[in-house]
Design an enzyme around this catalytic site. Sequence first.
Site, PDB file in Angstrom:
ATOM      1  N   CYS A 258      -5.561   5.426 -10.744  1.00  0.00           N
ATOM      2  CA  CYS A 258      -4.222   5.420 -11.351  1.00  0.00           C
ATOM      3  C   CYS A 258      -4.069   4.607 -12.633  1.00  0.00           C
ATOM      4  O   CYS A 258      -3.548   5.126 -13.621  1.00  0.00           O
ATOM      5  CB  CYS A 258      -3.211   4.908 -10.335  1.00  0.00           C
ATOM      6  SG  CYS A 258      -3.037   6.026  -8.950  1.00  0.00           S
TER       7      CYS A 258
HETATM    8  C1  UDX Z   1      -2.378   1.350  -7.552  1.00  0.00           C
HETATM    9  C2  UDX Z   1      -0.960   0.836  -7.309  1.00  0.00           C
HETATM   10  O1  UDX Z   1      -1.031  -0.482  -6.753  1.00  0.00           O
HETATM   11  C3  UDX Z   1      -0.198   1.773  -6.385  1.00  0.00           C
HETATM   12  O2  UDX Z   1       1.134   1.332  -6.230  1.00  0.00           O
HETATM   13  C4  UDX Z   1      -0.216   3.185  -7.004  1.00  0.00           C
HETATM   14  O3  UDX Z   1       0.418   4.095  -6.134  1.00  0.00           O
HETATM   15  C5  UDX Z   1      -1.642   3.624  -7.274  1.00  0.00           C
HETATM   16  O4  UDX Z   1      -2.315   2.664  -8.094  1.00  0.00           O
HETATM   17  P1  UDX Z   1      -4.651   1.365  -6.159  1.00  0.00           P
HETATM   18  O5  UDX Z   1      -5.255   2.052  -7.346  1.00  0.00           O
HETATM   19  O6  UDX Z   1      -4.946   1.893  -4.808  1.00  0.00           O
HETATM   20  O7  UDX Z   1      -3.056   1.345  -6.302  1.00  0.00           O
HETATM   21  O8  UDX Z   1      -5.185  -0.138  -6.177  1.00  0.00           O
HETATM   22  P2  UDX Z   1      -4.595  -1.606  -6.409  1.00  0.00           P
HETATM   23  O9  UDX Z   1      -4.635  -2.344  -5.143  1.00  0.00           O
HETATM   24  O10 UDX Z   1      -3.329  -1.589  -7.133  1.00  0.00           O
HETATM   25  O11 UDX Z   1      -5.730  -2.227  -7.344  1.00  0.00           O
HETATM   26  C6  UDX Z   1      -6.045  -1.652  -8.612  1.00  0.00           C
HETATM   27  C7  UDX Z   1      -7.193  -2.417  -9.264  1.00  0.00           C
HETATM   28  O12 UDX Z   1      -6.770  -3.700  -9.701  1.00  0.00           O
HETATM   29  C8  UDX Z   1      -8.384  -2.646  -8.343  1.00  0.00           C
HETATM   30  O13 UDX Z   1      -9.580  -2.440  -9.050  1.00  0.00           O
HETATM   31  C9  UDX Z   1      -8.241  -4.104  -7.952  1.00  0.00           C
HETATM   32  O14 UDX Z   1      -9.455  -4.702  -7.589  1.00  0.00           O
HETATM   33  C10 UDX Z   1      -7.661  -4.692  -9.223  1.00  0.00           C
HETATM   34  N1  UDX Z   1      -6.933  -5.941  -8.994  1.00  0.00           N
HETATM   35  C11 UDX Z   1      -5.791  -5.937  -8.271  1.00  0.00           C
HETATM   36  C12 UDX Z   1      -7.422  -7.141  -9.527  1.00  0.00           C
HETATM   37  O15 UDX Z   1      -8.456  -7.181 -10.188  1.00  0.00           O
HETATM   38  N2  UDX Z   1      -6.698  -8.279  -9.310  1.00  0.00           N
HETATM   39  C13 UDX Z   1      -5.556  -8.310  -8.582  1.00  0.00           C
HETATM   40  O16 UDX Z   1      -4.973  -9.397  -8.449  1.00  0.00           O
HETATM   41  C14 UDX Z   1      -5.087  -7.087  -8.037  1.00  0.00           C
END
Ligand code: UDX
Length: 445
Positions: free
Chosen positions: A275
């Site tokens: 996303c």
């Molecule tokens: C995201 C949105 O959170 C969700 O609401 C939407 O519907 C789809 O996109 P997702 O892609 O499943 O969800 O993952 P998410 O948990 O948001 O993490 C995205 C990325 O950011 C991951 O690679 C994660 O490791 C990274 N991340 C997240 C960080 O590096 N640090 C953080 O503090 C949080």
Amino acid sequence: MRKKTAAVSFIGLGYVGLCTATVFAAKGLKTVGIDIDKDKVNQIAAGKPPFHEPGLARLLKTTLRQRRLHVTNDTTEVEKTDITFLTVGTPSKPDGSIDLTYITNAARDLGSALRNKDKYHLVVVKSTVIPGTTTSTVKPVLERESGKTIGPDLGMCTNPEFLKEGTAIQDTFSPDKIVIGSNDPKSANRLKLLYQRFHRGKLPPTILTTPETAEMIKYASNAFLATKVSYINTIANICQTLPGVNVETVAHAIGLDPRIGPLFLKAGPGYGGSCFHKDLQALINYSNNNGYEPALFRATEEVNEEQASRVVALSEKLLGQLDHRRIAVLGLSFKKDTDDIREAASVRVIDRLRKKGAHVVAYDPAAVPNAKKLLANSIEFAEDPYSALKGADCCIVMTEWDEFRKLKAKDYQTQMRLPNIVDARRLYDPEDFKDMNFLAVGLGS
Ligand code: UDX
């Protein structure tokens, strides 16, 4: 007499479609899942999810056995249901703009399937679509193909999805909000009623708005979250130049301010997943086409891309040249508890390591089959973390899997040729690794 609960259908059984359909079925709703991919439908019908998602397999088997969920590749089956959710993918075109082919095709098939239906039907756009798409793209196709107009017989809403991979089931059972966008009060009321039944009267905060605002909420949410990650990674990179400064302590302290909040402040190798990158690119592209350059979001993406090089630079700090070095990469999925490697930071890091001549051996508890499709023979794949570490000159921890968190310094030391470790996910307490050459994102040294 109690009114009969609506039957629902989902067109597109990807992450959002399959998880949501399964949860709706688990809540007791008669649910039909539709996808054009026959192999995928057969696999799902056999109770096997096409991707790794905690809790999904169990729920899928139960709902199929109870005949609450039925899956098919026949779109005309929507006719037997009252509400259809469009949950097809909206990928990026090469220029970053959104590709609406799947949603247009789905709207076309759905419209023609509804042509002869004489009962009311509600269409809900759940796919992430750029503001304006529901009204200017989906609606005309649907009206043309069905021969009906939005109003008394045909309803239409936008209802973005916020579930996260790895916690998709839980997120669908208890979302933090519901967003319903519609220009037609009957459509909005029907969808609200469905969610009222789903949540047994205890609706989460529900925002009723226009389709365009609902569409924008989804992009605003993902853009904010991605920016929060790039923000903390920027702070981490500055912390790294300050001896004795640890981004974890900085993040904890600033997160106590309710204006900032503690979540999404984990520094790391950069965001991945299906996303954030796709949606930011679509938003930047859309915005540019409307005469505004969203410099902040472009910077968010640049910081993210650059973060992979920062991780590789840490391994160079330990090893000097990477040429002919054996580097173990622990973790390939873009975060834990998923086998998804789309836009994963591991792929960017591995690409850079290979360009510098390193020999990469990688292990992941779930994502190896997907990684093999993408990386083929360019790297070596290990069966477990220990064999990945065997003889390695350096290990880079790329994903925060619990399995890696449990590893101790001696697990690394006994296997590796040289005791070099780069903690790109901040899994470990540096104190526990003081006998090794330990570097981490955001740890000043
Ligand atoms: C995201 C949105 O959170 C969700 O609401 C939407 O519907 C789809 O996109 P997702 O892609 O499943 O969800 O993952 P998410 O948990 O948001 O993490 C995205 C990325 O950011 C991951 O690679 C994660 O490791 C990274 N991340 C997240 C960080 O590096 N640090 C953080 O503090 C949080």
